[in-house]
Scaffold this active site. Structure first.
Site, PDB file in Angstrom:
ATOM      1  CG  ASP A  75      -1.929   1.459   1.276  1.00 37.28           C
ATOM      2  OD1 ASP A  75      -2.729   1.241   0.220  1.00 37.28           O
ATOM      3  OD2 ASP A  75      -1.813   2.225   2.450  1.00 37.28           O
ATOM      4  CD  GLU A  84      -1.879   2.637  -3.367  1.00 34.66           C
ATOM      5  OE1 GLU A  84      -3.097   3.268  -3.509  1.00 34.66           O
ATOM      6  OE2 GLU A  84      -1.562   2.738  -2.962  1.00 34.66           O
TER       7      GLU A  84
HETATM    8  C1  NOJ Z   1      -4.272   3.226  -0.275  1.00 31.71           C
HETATM    9  C2  NOJ Z   1      -5.528   2.434  -0.168  1.00 31.71           C
HETATM   10  O1  NOJ Z   1      -5.754   1.497  -1.544  1.00 31.71           O
HETATM   11  C3  NOJ Z   1      -6.366   3.671   0.311  1.00 31.71           C
HETATM   12  O2  NOJ Z   1      -7.893   3.112   0.303  1.00 31.71           O
HETATM   13  C4  NOJ Z   1      -6.033   3.918   1.367  1.00 31.71           C
HETATM   14  O3  NOJ Z   1      -7.261   4.924   2.453  1.00 31.71           O
HETATM   15  C5  NOJ Z   1      -4.760   4.330   1.879  1.00 31.71           C
HETATM   16  N1  NOJ Z   1      -4.127   4.233   0.612  1.00 31.71           N
HETATM   17  C6  NOJ Z   1      -4.251   4.772   2.785  1.00 31.71           C
HETATM   18  O4  NOJ Z   1      -3.807   4.014   3.756  1.00 31.71           O
END
Ligand code: NOJ
Length: 549
Positions: free
Chosen positions: A221, A286
């Site tokens: 993430d 991500e």
């Molecule tokens: C990216 C995640 O996909 C999202 O849903 C989240 O709110 C933020 N990162 C914080 O972890």
């Protein structure tokens, strides 16, 4: 085969399929299906999906043809950001079941040939995580330096101008120890200090914990946020920002708060932990950024993530020429040996069927599942699920609560999976945590599974074809010159070659193909088995996969 003009299917640059000379990895050949666990299947009647629910639906994933399931966070959490605020990285939240349920999901998924990918959240924890509770005890607390604490600016106020992705300053004042702590996301999600080796060791322990239990990979993430400028310099203003319409986070360019050079060292060390499990586990990053920046995350000599998520199909206007140029550019920017990937939707962005409309959503599915690189499919998109209007009193997402009415809220794309026409669409016996779509009695798995014209049937056919034909998974890709609303390319492997031609507009269009072939699969009824010679005529909103002779 071609006369070298518009339909020159052989003349264009070519991008090689996969690992030359070695067997492709499962994550190169396969298709990932993302499950948002709160919304997939409730098994215990609390209106929230859970791991036993996923277990129950593994047979569906197998039937659909998914190769891997990525499960968004299920760790203990106060749910301020619905699981992305973690209080214990090595356990399961009661709402989702138990570690025994997790083990059963892995075991049963593997028994069906399905891999399991988890969300790993390195950038932050919950503010109720024991580490943070210890860190905020005093300035001298042993874990003080596990988070990012700074004095107020000389004249008072936050240490710099960094913004939180969910609105407002990224700094929160702690009146007890009289310092600010950094939170890139909610104030309930303080950022860990990855410049402290003890933090890195603890987080590597988390990675090992799940890989030891049989997880096949991690989706990491917000990985570009993990390291920040060590001088904490202000982020510069974004000259392109439009006050009032753009997301306030975009008022600044995140030059110092994100995407720092040192992040690549952190990722390399994380990757080494993953590679310690024999090279068959996958690490996905991500990263929302420009394509040039994204490809840097493959790392030096491929020692970065196996692939950084590529969100271009989510972000770009749905226009054949724009998408065509983006695919070519992405392919040309990939470092040698780097494996591409494509995403049409996820739990943070508008559903594809709402962005492009139901007719084009079928074309989009064909695009996702025929491009070179690993596709990730978001749950419910295979049914054509759309964004669901959420009445104000049912809003859950903190982003919507912080910045109401701007269309940033993510609840509309997180509504329960639509399984059948029964009460609550077969998701739960009780009122679900988010409202169901009003069309759920019509748009659901049961209604679509035997309908030859349904979105679900199209997805199954695309997944089956991709699995059957190495040309579509591992094959070379080459763009085909097309005009106006048509996007076209070829995929080839050994002696097999497919032409994918997608009409991204509502009007009929044609493409010169310069040679014979047969339509293998179409997004609209009636095209399969049709011969093609020289000119391919496409109806409005039609996509076809042609097997070239
Ligand atoms: C990216 C995640 O996909 C999202 O849903 C989240 O709110 C933020 N990162 C914080 O972890």
């Amino acid at each position: 085969m071609s006369d070298g003009r518009e339909g020159a299917v052989t003349a264009a640059p070519l991008f090689a399929g996969g690992n030359e000379g070695s067997e492709p990895r499962w994550w190169q050949r396969g298709v990932i299906y993302q499950v948002y666990p709160r919304s997939f299947q409730d098994s215990n009647g609390d209106g929230v999906g859970d791991l036993p629910g996923i277990l129950r639906r593994l047979e569906y994933l197998k039937w659909l043809g998914a190769d891997a399931v990525w499960i968004s966070p299920f760790y203990p959490s106060p749910m301020r950001d619905f699981g992305y605020d973690v209080t214990d990285h090595e356990a399961v939240d009661k709402a989702f079941g138990s570690i025994v349920d997790f083990d059963a999901v892995v075991r049963e998924a593997h028994a069906r040939g399905i891999r399991v990918i988890l969300d790993f959240i390195p950038n932050h924890t919950s503010n109720r995580h024991p580490w943070f509770l210890e860190s905020r005890l005093s300035r001298e607390a042993p874990r003080r330096d596990w988070y990012i604490w700074r004095d107020a600016a000389p004249g008072g106020g936050p240490p710099n101008n960094w913004r939180s992705a969910f609105g407002g300053s990224a700094w929160e004042w702690d009146s007890h120890t009289r310092q600010y702590y950094l939170h890139t996301f909610l104030r309930e999600q303080p950022d860990l200090n990855w410049r402290n080796p003890a933090v890195e060791r603890a987080m590597h322990h988390v990675v090992r914990f799940w890989l030891d239990r049989g997880a096949d990979g991690l989706r990491v993430d917000a990985v570009q946020k993990v390291i920040k400028d060590h001088l904490f310099r202000d982020d510069p203003p974004n000259p392109a920002y439009v006050e009032g319409s753009d997301d306030p986070y975009d008022a600044l360019l995140h030059e110092h708060s994100s995407d720092q050079p040192e992040i690549h060292d952190v990722i390399e060390r994380m990757r080494a932990v993953v590679d310690g499990y024999g090279g068959d586990r996958v690490m996905i990053g991500e990263i929302y950024n420009e394509v040039e920046r994204i490809v840097a995350y493959y790392g030096r000599d491929g020692r970065g993530v196996h692939f950084p998520y590529n969100f271009q199909l989510i972000k770009l206007p749905w226009d054949a020429r724009v998408i065509d140029a983006a695919i070519r550019r992405y392919e040309s920017l990939l470092p040698p040996g780097a494996w591409p990937n494509w995403v049409l939707g996820n739990h943070d962005r508008a559903r594809v069927a709402s962005r492009v409309g139901p007719a084009q959503a079928r074309v989009a599915a064909m695009l996702l599942l025929t491009l070179r690189g690993t596709p990730t499919l978001y749950y419910g998109d295979e049914l054509g699920m759309r964004n669901v209007d959420i009445p104000p009193e049912r809003v859950q997402d903190p982003w919507e609560k912080n910045l109401p009415g701007r269309g940033l809220g993510r609840d509309p794309v997180r509504t329960p999976m639509q399984w059948d026409g029964s009460r609550n669409a077969g998701f739960s016996d009780v009122e679900p945590w988010l409202p169901l779509s009003r069309d759920c009695s019509r748009v659901n798995v049961r209604a679509q599974e035997r309908d030859p014209t349904s979105m679900l049937t199209l997805h199954r056919a695309l997944l089956a074809l991709r699995r059957r034909e190495p040309a579509l998974s591992m094959g070379d890709w080459a763009p085909v010159q097309a005009e106006e609303s048509v996007l076209a390319f070829t995929r080839s492997h050994g002696g097999t070659r497919f032409l994918v031609a997608l009409n991204m507009g509502p009007e009929p269009a044609s493409l010169r193909v310069g040679g014979p072939g047969t339509v293998e699969l179409g997004t609209l009824p009636g095209s399969e088995g049709q011969p093609v010679d020289r000119t391919l005529r496409l109806r409005g909103d039609e996509g076809v996969i042609v097997r070239l002779a």
